[in-house]
Design a protein around this motif. Sequence first.
Motif, mmCIF file in Angstrom:
data_model
loop_
_atom_site.group_PDB
_atom_site.id
_atom_site.type_symbol
_atom_site.label_atom_id
_atom_site.label_comp_id
_atom_site.label_asym_id
_atom_site.label_seq_id
_atom_site.Cartn_x
_atom_site.Cartn_y
_atom_site.Cartn_z
ATOM 1 N N ALA A 13 0.828 -1.207 0.000
ATOM 2 C CA ALA A 13 0.000 0.000 0.000
ATOM 3 C C ALA A 13 0.858 1.252 0.000
ATOM 4 O O ALA A 13 0.597 2.203 -0.744
ATOM 5 C CB ALA A 13 -0.921 -0.003 1.232
ATOM 6 N N ILE A 16 2.476 1.814 -3.388
ATOM 7 C CA ILE A 16 1.477 2.215 -4.384
ATOM 8 C C ILE A 16 1.180 3.701 -4.235
ATOM 9 O O ILE A 16 1.147 4.442 -5.221
ATOM 10 C CB ILE A 16 0.181 1.391 -4.218
ATOM 11 N N ARG A 17 1.003 4.112 -2.991
ATOM 12 C CA ARG A 17 0.727 5.532 -2.768
ATOM 13 C C ARG A 17 1.902 6.392 -3.229
ATOM 14 O O ARG A 17 1.721 7.416 -3.902
ATOM 15 C CB ARG A 17 0.445 5.783 -1.280
ATOM 16 N N ARG A 20 2.005 6.467 -7.015
ATOM 17 C CA ARG A 20 0.894 7.244 -7.561
ATOM 18 C C ARG A 20 1.177 8.740 -7.448
ATOM 19 O O ARG A 20 0.975 9.498 -8.416
ATOM 20 C CB ARG A 20 -0.402 6.908 -6.818
ATOM 21 N N GLN A 27 -6.259 9.649 -6.504
ATOM 22 C CA GLN A 27 -6.835 8.311 -6.372
ATOM 23 C C GLN A 27 -7.904 8.091 -7.436
ATOM 24 O O GLN A 27 -8.000 7.019 -8.031
ATOM 25 C CB GLN A 27 -7.461 8.140 -4.985
ATOM 26 N N GLU A 45 -4.861 1.518 -0.627
ATOM 27 C CA GLU A 45 -3.783 2.317 -0.047
ATOM 28 C C GLU A 45 -3.828 2.349 1.472
ATOM 29 O O GLU A 45 -2.876 2.763 2.118
ATOM 30 C CB GLU A 45 -3.836 3.742 -0.608
#
Lengths: 78, 78
Positions: A13, A16-17, A20, A27, A45
């Motif tokens: 998580a 990924i955050r 991103r 999101q 996340e």
Amino acid sequence: MPALQARKPKDVAALIRAAREDRGLSQGELAELVAFSRDYMVDLESGRPTVYMARLFRVLHELGITVTLEYEVDDGKS
Amino acid sequence: MPALQARKPKDVAALIRAAREDRGLSQGELAELVAFSRDYMVDLESGRPTVYMARLFRVLHELGITVTLEYEVDDGKS
DNA sequence: CGGCGATGTGGCGATATCCCCACAGTAGAG
DNA sequence: CTCTACTGTGGGGATATCGCCACATCGCCG
């Protein structure tokens, strides 16, 4: 090149955050790219342990995150 | 040291099977170690895309498989 | 040939995922 | 202060996971 050994869903998580945000995506925008709901991205996340593997791969791939698996072979090679 | 870039659930399934056999374990024995059902191991090794992330990590960890995540940062460095 | 261990498949049932929707909280711009 | 964009939370509903069980297949051994 950010990298880490993932042992728990929260590790995934976090990366990924980070990825991103480095891509400059919200999101909602990422959710649209992978064709999932924004609610799903929130859960993902936040480290939800029960997301499906294929969905996870879809997000990782979209963010350009590579997944490497490896293990030591124990062939009693003294 | 077997290793591979995993892009799909079937990639993970293949490595899990390889690692399990290298450890000399049957599906039933591994299932007992991680406290899941044998049926689950069958599904997992057959590449089921909808297994839960935490369960997957549990199996990978038990087999001594490390998971590495990494991505390129696109900071317009010329 | 008969038995044994390992693996794969099918149905059934309880439980939870994932989506939709609405609302609250935060941060920044004008 | 007002407005906008982004994020997090809660409830409700449709659908699928995961475990249990039975059965079939395959390879191996005595």
